[in-house]
Design a protein around this motif. Structure first.
Motif, PDB file in Angstrom:
ATOM      1  N   SER A  22      -9.469  16.492   1.533  1.00 39.35           N
ATOM      2  CA  SER A  22      -9.727  15.306   2.357  1.00 39.35           C
ATOM      3  C   SER A  22      -9.463  14.013   1.582  1.00 39.35           C
ATOM      4  O   SER A  22      -8.902  13.056   2.126  1.00 39.35           O
ATOM      5  CB  SER A  22     -11.152  15.323   2.920  1.00 39.35           C
ATOM      6  OG  SER A  22     -12.110  15.365   1.883  1.00 39.35           O
ATOM      7  N   GLY A  23      -9.846  13.975   0.322  1.00 38.57           N
ATOM      8  CA  GLY A  23      -9.573  12.794  -0.491  1.00 38.57           C
ATOM      9  C   GLY A  23      -8.086  12.542  -0.644  1.00 38.57           C
ATOM     10  O   GLY A  23      -7.629  11.399  -0.582  1.00 38.57           O
ATOM     11  N   GLN A  24      -7.320  13.620  -0.833  1.00 39.02           N
ATOM     12  CA  GLN A  24      -5.869  13.479  -0.989  1.00 39.02           C
ATOM     13  C   GLN A  24      -5.198  13.050   0.316  1.00 39.02           C
ATOM     14  O   GLN A  24      -4.237  12.277   0.309  1.00 39.02           O
ATOM     15  CB  GLN A  24      -5.267  14.771  -1.524  1.00 39.02           C
ATOM     16  CG  GLN A  24      -5.733  15.115  -2.931  1.00 39.02           C
ATOM     17  CD  GLN A  24      -5.495  13.988  -3.924  1.00 39.02           C
ATOM     18  OE1 GLN A  24      -4.394  13.448  -4.022  1.00 39.02           O
ATOM     19  NE2 GLN A  24      -6.533  13.607  -4.648  1.00 39.02           N
ATOM     20  N   ILE A  25      -5.721  13.526   1.444  1.00 41.67           N
ATOM     21  CA  ILE A  25      -5.204  13.098   2.750  1.00 41.67           C
ATOM     22  C   ILE A  25      -5.452  11.602   2.932  1.00 41.67           C
ATOM     23  O   ILE A  25      -4.561  10.861   3.379  1.00 41.67           O
ATOM     24  CB  ILE A  25      -5.861  13.911   3.891  1.00 41.67           C
ATOM     25  CG1 ILE A  25      -5.316  15.347   3.872  1.00 41.67           C
ATOM     26  CG2 ILE A  25      -5.648  13.240   5.254  1.00 41.67           C
ATOM     27  CD1 ILE A  25      -6.092  16.326   4.736  1.00 41.67           C
ATOM     28  N   LEU A  26      -6.636  11.147   2.568  1.00 39.88           N
ATOM     29  CA  LEU A  26      -6.952   9.717   2.682  1.00 39.88           C
ATOM     30  C   LEU A  26      -6.104   8.883   1.734  1.00 39.88           C
ATOM     31  O   LEU A  26      -5.622   7.809   2.106  1.00 39.88           O
ATOM     32  CB  LEU A  26      -8.438   9.479   2.434  1.00 39.88           C
ATOM     33  CG  LEU A  26      -9.354   9.959   3.556  1.00 39.88           C
ATOM     34  CD1 LEU A  26     -10.803  10.001   3.095  1.00 39.88           C
ATOM     35  CD2 LEU A  26      -9.196   9.076   4.788  1.00 39.88           C
ATOM     36  N   LEU A  27      -5.911   9.365   0.522  1.00 39.79           N
ATOM     37  CA  LEU A  27      -5.075   8.658  -0.450  1.00 39.79           C
ATOM     38  C   LEU A  27      -3.679   8.431   0.119  1.00 39.79           C
ATOM     39  O   LEU A  27      -3.175   7.302   0.153  1.00 39.79           O
ATOM     40  CB  LEU A  27      -5.014   9.451  -1.758  1.00 39.79           C
ATOM     41  CG  LEU A  27      -4.136   8.896  -2.863  1.00 39.79           C
ATOM     42  CD1 LEU A  27      -4.763   7.659  -3.485  1.00 39.79           C
ATOM     43  CD2 LEU A  27      -3.921   9.962  -3.941  1.00 39.79           C
ATOM     44  N   ALA A  28      -3.051   9.488   0.586  1.00 39.03           N
ATOM     45  CA  ALA A  28      -1.692   9.386   1.136  1.00 39.03           C
ATOM     46  C   ALA A  28      -1.677   8.537   2.405  1.00 39.03           C
ATOM     47  O   ALA A  28      -0.796   7.686   2.578  1.00 39.03           O
ATOM     48  CB  ALA A  28      -1.138  10.783   1.418  1.00 39.03           C
ATOM     49  N   GLY A  29      -2.643   8.763   3.287  1.00 42.39           N
ATOM     50  CA  GLY A  29      -2.675   8.036   4.552  1.00 42.39           C
ATOM     51  C   GLY A  29      -2.914   6.550   4.381  1.00 42.39           C
ATOM     52  O   GLY A  29      -2.287   5.727   5.068  1.00 42.39           O
ATOM     53  N   LEU A  30      -3.802   6.187   3.487  1.00 41.94           N
ATOM     54  CA  LEU A  30      -4.065   4.760   3.257  1.00 41.94           C
ATOM     55  C   LEU A  30      -2.866   4.083   2.607  1.00 41.94           C
ATOM     56  O   LEU A  30      -2.560   2.922   2.909  1.00 41.94           O
ATOM     57  CB  LEU A  30      -5.334   4.573   2.428  1.00 41.94           C
ATOM     58  CG  LEU A  30      -6.631   4.926   3.157  1.00 41.94           C
ATOM     59  CD1 LEU A  30      -7.816   4.874   2.202  1.00 41.94           C
ATOM     60  CD2 LEU A  30      -6.860   4.020   4.357  1.00 41.94           C
ATOM     61  N   ARG A  31      -2.173   4.792   1.740  1.00 40.67           N
ATOM     62  CA  ARG A  31      -0.939   4.227   1.170  1.00 40.67           C
ATOM     63  C   ARG A  31       0.086   3.976   2.275  1.00 40.67           C
ATOM     64  O   ARG A  31       0.753   2.948   2.286  1.00 40.67           O
ATOM     65  CB  ARG A  31      -0.378   5.156   0.096  1.00 40.67           C
ATOM     66  CG  ARG A  31      -1.155   5.097  -1.201  1.00 40.67           C
ATOM     67  CD  ARG A  31      -0.611   6.045  -2.236  1.00 40.67           C
ATOM     68  NE  ARG A  31      -1.293   5.886  -3.512  1.00 40.67           N
ATOM     69  CZ  ARG A  31      -1.249   6.770  -4.486  1.00 40.67           C
ATOM     70  NH1 ARG A  31      -0.538   7.886  -4.358  1.00 40.67           N
ATOM     71  NH2 ARG A  31      -1.903   6.558  -5.612  1.00 40.67           N
ATOM     72  N   GLU A  32       0.202   4.923   3.208  1.00 39.25           N
ATOM     73  CA  GLU A  32       1.132   4.745   4.331  1.00 39.25           C
ATOM     74  C   GLU A  32       0.731   3.549   5.195  1.00 39.25           C
ATOM     75  O   GLU A  32       1.596   2.899   5.788  1.00 39.25           O
ATOM     76  CB  GLU A  32       1.178   6.002   5.197  1.00 39.25           C
ATOM     77  CG  GLU A  32       1.952   7.136   4.582  1.00 39.25           C
ATOM     78  CD  GLU A  32       1.993   8.357   5.480  1.00 39.25           C
ATOM     79  OE1 GLU A  32       1.870   8.221   6.718  1.00 39.25           O
ATOM     80  OE2 GLU A  32       2.136   9.464   4.934  1.00 39.25           O
ATOM     81  N   LEU A  33      -0.560   3.256   5.272  1.00 40.75           N
ATOM     82  CA  LEU A  33      -1.041   2.112   6.045  1.00 40.75           C
ATOM     83  C   LEU A  33      -0.924   0.800   5.268  1.00 40.75           C
ATOM     84  O   LEU A  33      -1.313  -0.251   5.769  1.00 40.75           O
ATOM     85  CB  LEU A  33      -2.492   2.335   6.475  1.00 40.75           C
ATOM     86  CG  LEU A  33      -2.728   3.447   7.493  1.00 40.75           C
ATOM     87  CD1 LEU A  33      -4.217   3.628   7.768  1.00 40.75           C
ATOM     88  CD2 LEU A  33      -1.968   3.174   8.795  1.00 40.75           C
ATOM     89  N   GLY A  34      -0.409   0.875   4.041  1.00 41.09           N
ATOM     90  CA  GLY A  34      -0.150  -0.332   3.270  1.00 41.09           C
ATOM     91  C   GLY A  34      -1.222  -0.727   2.276  1.00 41.09           C
ATOM     92  O   GLY A  34      -1.170  -1.819   1.721  1.00 41.09           O
ATOM     93  N   TYR A  35      -2.170   0.147   2.022  1.00 41.13           N
ATOM     94  CA  TYR A  35      -3.210  -0.154   1.035  1.00 41.13           C
ATOM     95  C   TYR A  35      -2.744   0.243  -0.359  1.00 41.13           C
ATOM     96  O   TYR A  35      -2.093   1.277  -0.545  1.00 41.13           O
ATOM     97  CB  TYR A  35      -4.508   0.606   1.345  1.00 41.13           C
ATOM     98  CG  TYR A  35      -5.248   0.088   2.537  1.00 41.13           C
ATOM     99  CD1 TYR A  35      -6.203  -0.920   2.406  1.00 41.13           C
ATOM    100  CD2 TYR A  35      -5.008   0.600   3.806  1.00 41.13           C
ATOM    101  CE1 TYR A  35      -6.890  -1.401   3.504  1.00 41.13           C
ATOM    102  CE2 TYR A  35      -5.688   0.127   4.915  1.00 41.13           C
ATOM    103  CZ  TYR A  35      -6.629  -0.874   4.753  1.00 41.13           C
ATOM    104  OH  TYR A  35      -7.308  -1.350   5.850  1.00 41.13           O
TER     105      TYR A  35
END
Length: 161
Positions: A22-35
């Protein structure tokens, strides 16, 4: 670029029993959202350590703090208790939106006790520790976070209103 911190609270992932998906999914997803986000902070289910990590993120003025894990009802689930005292302005609608979005797929989503709110310039959101909870949380973050960041910065209201 907005800065984010992801904190995973999980005794089992911390002890290497399983991978922190779950942490890795959030890491990748937030990067895709521009964070901008360097890595996931992996902690045991310990309220003091979780609170210290959240406080450190707030003190470093990150825009978004997302925790994953520790929102259920087991004796080890302490993330909401660690988070709530640190939140200045509660935003229960964020977790209501998450539950509404996920309810049909995962009826037990209604058992999540996460907390969401704002402290200083940081939006703080507790998400469930499952990969599905992380993916669903990213949908809600994409829908709401930009407007919340604008509000925190005072960009969506004229002076005096």
């Amino acid at each position: 670029m907005k800065r984010a911190v992801v904190i995973t609270a999980s005794n089992r992932a911390f002890n290497g029993i399983y991978e922190d998906r779950s942490g890795q999914i959030l890491l990748a997803g937030l990067r895709e959202l521009g964070y901008e986000i360097p890595e996931v902070t992996l902690l045991p289910d310990d309220a003091e350590q979780i609170a210290a990590a959240i406080k450190s993120a707030i003190d470093s003025e990150v825009d978004l703090v997302v925790t994953t894990g520790g929102t259920g009802v087991s004796p080890f689930d302490l993330t909401p208790e660690a988070t709530e005292p640190l939140v200045e302005k509660k935003m229960p609608g964020i977790l209501e939106a998450l539950r509404a979005y996920a309810r049909e797929k995962v009826p037990t989503t209604d058992l999540s006790r996460g907390v969401a709110g704002v402290t200083k310039k940081s939006l703080i959101i507790n998400l469930p520790g499952s990969p599905g909870g992380a993916k669903d949380g990213l949908v809600i973050i994409e829908r709401l976070a930009s407007h919340i960041h604008d509000q925190i910065a005072g960009h969506d209201h004229s002076v005096g209103n």
